[in-house]
Design a protein around this motif. Sequence first.
Motif, PDB file in Angstrom:
ATOM      1  N   SER A 156       0.809  -1.223   0.000  1.00 59.60           N
ATOM      2  CA  SER A 156       0.000   0.000   0.000  1.00 59.60           C
ATOM      3  C   SER A 156       0.847   1.280   0.000  1.00 59.60           C
ATOM      4  CB  SER A 156      -0.894   0.006   1.249  1.00 59.60           C
ATOM      5  OG  SER A 156      -0.089  -0.073   2.424  1.00 59.60           O
ATOM      6  N   HIS A 157       2.164   1.172   0.202  1.00 61.88           N
ATOM      7  CA  HIS A 157       3.009   2.378   0.245  1.00 61.88           C
ATOM      8  C   HIS A 157       3.202   2.929  -1.171  1.00 61.88           C
ATOM      9  CE1 HIS A 157       6.456   5.018   0.815  1.00 61.88           C
ATOM     10  NE2 HIS A 157       6.222   4.967   2.107  1.00 61.88           N
ATOM     11  N   PRO A 158       3.074   4.263  -1.346  1.00 58.88           N
ATOM     12  CA  PRO A 158       3.173   4.814  -2.705  1.00 58.88           C
ATOM     13  C   PRO A 158       4.522   4.541  -3.379  1.00 58.88           C
ATOM     14  CG  PRO A 158       3.060   6.581  -1.043  1.00 58.88           C
ATOM     15  CD  PRO A 158       2.733   5.296  -0.347  1.00 58.88           C
ATOM     16  N   ASP A 159       5.576   4.329  -2.605  1.00 55.70           N
ATOM     17  CA  ASP A 159       6.898   4.081  -3.202  1.00 55.70           C
ATOM     18  C   ASP A 159       7.362   2.637  -3.002  1.00 55.70           C
ATOM     19  OD1 ASP A 159       7.004   6.861  -3.804  1.00 55.70           O
ATOM     20  OD2 ASP A 159       7.576   7.229  -1.719  1.00 55.70           O
ATOM     21  N   HIS A 160       6.393   1.734  -2.832  1.00 55.53           N
ATOM     22  CA  HIS A 160       6.767   0.334  -2.576  1.00 55.53           C
ATOM     23  C   HIS A 160       7.666  -0.230  -3.687  1.00 55.53           C
ATOM     24  CE1 HIS A 160       6.604  -3.753  -1.182  1.00 55.53           C
ATOM     25  NE2 HIS A 160       6.023  -4.169  -2.288  1.00 55.53           N
ATOM     26  N   ALA A 161       7.343   0.094  -4.936  1.00 50.24           N
ATOM     27  CA  ALA A 161       8.126  -0.476  -6.049  1.00 50.24           C
ATOM     28  C   ALA A 161       9.547   0.091  -6.039  1.00 50.24           C
ATOM     29  CB  ALA A 161       7.436  -0.180  -7.378  1.00 50.24           C
ATOM     30  N   VAL A 162       9.676   1.418  -5.858  1.00 54.62           N
ATOM     31  CA  VAL A 162      11.012   2.045  -5.813  1.00 54.62           C
ATOM     32  C   VAL A 162      11.799   1.481  -4.634  1.00 54.62           C
ATOM     33  CG1 VAL A 162      12.263   4.215  -5.429  1.00 54.62           C
ATOM     34  CG2 VAL A 162      10.247   4.178  -6.918  1.00 54.62           C
ATOM     35  N   ALA A 163      11.152   1.410  -3.466  1.00 56.21           N
ATOM     36  CA  ALA A 163      11.837   0.937  -2.258  1.00 56.21           C
ATOM     37  C   ALA A 163      12.288  -0.509  -2.430  1.00 56.21           C
ATOM     38  CB  ALA A 163      10.916   1.085  -1.041  1.00 56.21           C
ATOM     39  N   SER A 164      11.465  -1.339  -3.047  1.00 58.32           N
ATOM     40  CA  SER A 164      11.837  -2.744  -3.216  1.00 58.32           C
ATOM     41  C   SER A 164      12.993  -2.874  -4.198  1.00 58.32           C
ATOM     42  CB  SER A 164      10.630  -3.560  -3.687  1.00 58.32           C
ATOM     43  OG  SER A 164       9.631  -3.495  -2.692  1.00 58.32           O
ATOM     44  N   ARG A 165      12.992  -2.035  -5.232  1.00 54.49           N
ATOM     45  CA  ARG A 165      14.099  -2.073  -6.202  1.00 54.49           C
ATOM     46  C   ARG A 165      15.400  -1.633  -5.524  1.00 54.49           C
ATOM     47  NH1 ARG A 165      15.222   2.274  -9.522  1.00 54.49           N
ATOM     48  NH2 ARG A 165      13.050   2.916  -9.642  1.00 54.49           N
ATOM     49  N   LEU A 166      15.344  -0.594  -4.679  1.00 53.09           N
ATOM     50  CA  LEU A 166      16.573  -0.048  -4.093  1.00 53.09           C
ATOM     51  C   LEU A 166      17.001  -0.769  -2.815  1.00 53.09           C
ATOM     52  CD1 LEU A 166      15.968   3.791  -4.611  1.00 53.09           C
ATOM     53  CD2 LEU A 166      17.356   2.247  -5.998  1.00 53.09           C
TER      54      LEU A 166
ATOM     55  N   GLY B   2      15.729  -4.063  -1.753  1.00 53.75           N
ATOM     56  CA  GLY B   2      15.522  -5.504  -1.672  1.00 53.75           C
ATOM     57  C   GLY B   2      14.394  -5.805  -0.709  1.00 53.75           C
ATOM     58  N   ASP B   3      14.590  -6.808   0.145  1.00 57.39           N
ATOM     59  CA  ASP B   3      13.474  -7.221   1.015  1.00 57.39           C
ATOM     60  C   ASP B   3      13.596  -6.693   2.440  1.00 57.39           C
ATOM     61  OD1 ASP B   3      15.587  -8.739   1.801  1.00 57.39           O
ATOM     62  OD2 ASP B   3      14.631 -10.689   1.456  1.00 57.39           O
ATOM     63  N   ARG B   4      14.529  -5.759   2.707  1.00 53.71           N
ATOM     64  CA  ARG B   4      14.596  -5.128   4.032  1.00 53.71           C
ATOM     65  C   ARG B   4      14.254  -3.655   3.853  1.00 53.71           C
ATOM     66  NH1 ARG B   4      20.622  -6.248   4.942  1.00 53.71           N
ATOM     67  NH2 ARG B   4      20.433  -5.113   2.993  1.00 53.71           N
ATOM     68  N   HIS B   5      13.162  -3.223   4.450  1.00 53.29           N
ATOM     69  CA  HIS B   5      12.635  -1.889   4.142  1.00 53.29           C
ATOM     70  C   HIS B   5      12.828  -0.890   5.277  1.00 53.29           C
ATOM     71  CE1 HIS B   5      10.618  -4.426   1.100  1.00 53.29           C
ATOM     72  NE2 HIS B   5      10.699  -3.338   0.363  1.00 53.29           N
ATOM     73  N   GLY B   6      13.739  -1.166   6.203  1.00 58.15           N
ATOM     74  CA  GLY B   6      14.017  -0.203   7.257  1.00 58.15           C
ATOM     75  C   GLY B   6      13.165  -0.449   8.482  1.00 58.15           C
ATOM     76  N   ALA B   7      13.433   0.337   9.521  1.00 58.56           N
ATOM     77  CA  ALA B   7      12.813   0.084  10.826  1.00 58.56           C
ATOM     78  C   ALA B   7      11.923   1.242  11.267  1.00 58.56           C
ATOM     79  CB  ALA B   7      13.899  -0.196  11.861  1.00 58.56           C
ATOM     80  N   MET B   8      11.531   2.120  10.329  1.00 59.13           N
ATOM     81  CA  MET B   8      10.624   3.221  10.651  1.00 59.13           C
ATOM     82  C   MET B   8       9.231   2.916  10.117  1.00 59.13           C
ATOM     83  SD  MET B   8      12.603   5.283  12.261  1.00 59.13           S
ATOM     84  CE  MET B   8      11.501   6.697  12.422  1.00 59.13           C
ATOM     85  N   VAL B   9       8.230   3.147  10.943  1.00 61.48           N
ATOM     86  CA  VAL B   9       6.827   2.944  10.557  1.00 61.48           C
ATOM     87  C   VAL B   9       6.063   4.190  11.017  1.00 61.48           C
ATOM     88  CG1 VAL B   9       4.754   1.524  10.887  1.00 61.48           C
ATOM     89  CG2 VAL B   9       7.023   0.437  10.907  1.00 61.48           C
ATOM     90  N   THR B  10       5.174   4.701  10.167  1.00 64.04           N
ATOM     91  CA  THR B  10       4.313   5.814  10.585  1.00 64.04           C
ATOM     92  C   THR B  10       2.861   5.378  10.405  1.00 64.04           C
ATOM     93  OG1 THR B  10       5.980   7.452   9.979  1.00 64.04           O
ATOM     94  CG2 THR B  10       3.727   8.231  10.163  1.00 64.04           C
ATOM     95  N   PHE B  11       2.023   5.673  11.400  1.00 62.69           N
ATOM     96  CA  PHE B  11       0.611   5.283  11.249  1.00 62.69           C
ATOM     97  C   PHE B  11      -0.296   6.295  11.935  1.00 62.69           C
ATOM     98  CE2 PHE B  11      -0.967   3.513  15.329  1.00 62.69           C
ATOM     99  CZ  PHE B  11       0.209   3.520  16.072  1.00 62.69           C
ATOM    100  N   LYS B  12      -1.586   6.200  11.609  1.00 64.14           N
ATOM    101  CA  LYS B  12      -2.558   7.117  12.183  1.00 64.14           C
ATOM    102  C   LYS B  12      -3.681   6.314  12.830  1.00 64.14           C
ATOM    103  CE  LYS B  12      -5.050  11.342  11.009  1.00 64.14           C
ATOM    104  NZ  LYS B  12      -6.368  11.066  11.566  1.00 64.14           N
TER     105      LYS B  12
END
Length: 385
Positions: free
Chosen positions: A298-308, A310-320
């Motif tokens: 659901s993240h708008p940059d999921h494709a860019v983030a996965s390309r750059l 791989g399968d580790r997307h960092g340890a920051m999460v933001t939610f409402k």
Amino acid sequence: MRERTDGEGFATRAIHAGERPDPTTHAHNTPIYATATFAFDTAAEKEAAVDRALEWDPTSYFYSRTGNPTNRALEEKVASLEGAEDCVVSSSGMAAVASTLFAHLAAGDHIVVGDELFAITRVLWEDDLPRRGIAVSTVDMCDLAAVEAAIRPATKILFMETSTNPRLRMPDLPALAGLAHRHALLVVADNTFLGPALFRPLEHGADLVLHAATKYLSGHGDAVSGVVSGPKALLDPIRKQVDTFGQAASPFSSFLVLRGVRTLPLRSEKGSANAAALAAFLEGHEKVEWVRYPGLASHPDHAVASRLLGDRHGAMVTFKPRGGVEAMAAFTDHLALCDIAVSLGDVFTLVYPRPKDGGIVRVSVGCEDVADLVADFTLGLSFVA
Ligand SMILES: *Cc1c(COP(=O)(O)O)cnc(C)c1O
């Protein structure tokens, strides 16, 4: 003397690079060189050391504002991890940001910066740079056409955060660097939110990469420190700026960050895995309005983030949490394990409520057992009406 190597792999270099047993005492751990000055046998030796230091040879020590062996060990370790020719350590992440910009900008220049940036960096754009005759344009770094449209003949630098605060947008750095270099701009990446175990901007076209070492590099919330890495030719003016602006790192802070970096690969793996699990839990929770995590589809940059990344997307999460500022406070104020605190990159999970953004919560996910984090978030969310 035995031949020594730092090894090849990232985790091996995170431990070994920059560090050697002390040549005089054989102390295995890098000492804190708690000294303001360095003594010489002769006037000529002093003169040679000063001359070399002021030509920005970082291993010529004569005074600790200009150079110190504990600080140098950290610079060598970080340069190795970034794949950089050199690194400059400074007293804070803001010292790294400010000295980089003031070293490479002059009155009449223009800079293009991301429109979602760390709050204190924003003060530089809004106040300190314009006051010195440097023009600033802010732009959504995920919109390449908008970035190109913002570039002027006087533009010198494109400055971006590789994962933005607080919405965790991930610009396409290789595409931005291609565009910037066609216009002969320097690309400066603040990689604080990811750290070099997960992402190394120099490998994707950035000219300089900087971090608040206060965060992931230290990893234990016990030091304030900054680093900037890249080619020596671009770093020498920054080293000079750190010296003249009096932003020298404390050797004690560098000692703590050196110790922290050794476990950066382990902490980055664990933090990313915990964050992915917590983000999935939050996305499935009825009291949560939305979740931003680059590892979620659901993240708008999921494709860019996965390309750059791989399968580790960092340890920051933001939610409402559903229900605005009241819901946000109901959640944070009933947590029993996680603390409410600014900053990030700590082994402790930290939650940072942002009432001015409508009640969102930024989470720096730590290295605890994820079941305990899910239990604490379940508890907090149970108080959301
Ligand atoms: C914390 C932070 C900084 C500033 O670092 P300090 O060590 O607090 O001065 C700069 N950029 C980002 C993205 C940060 O999170």
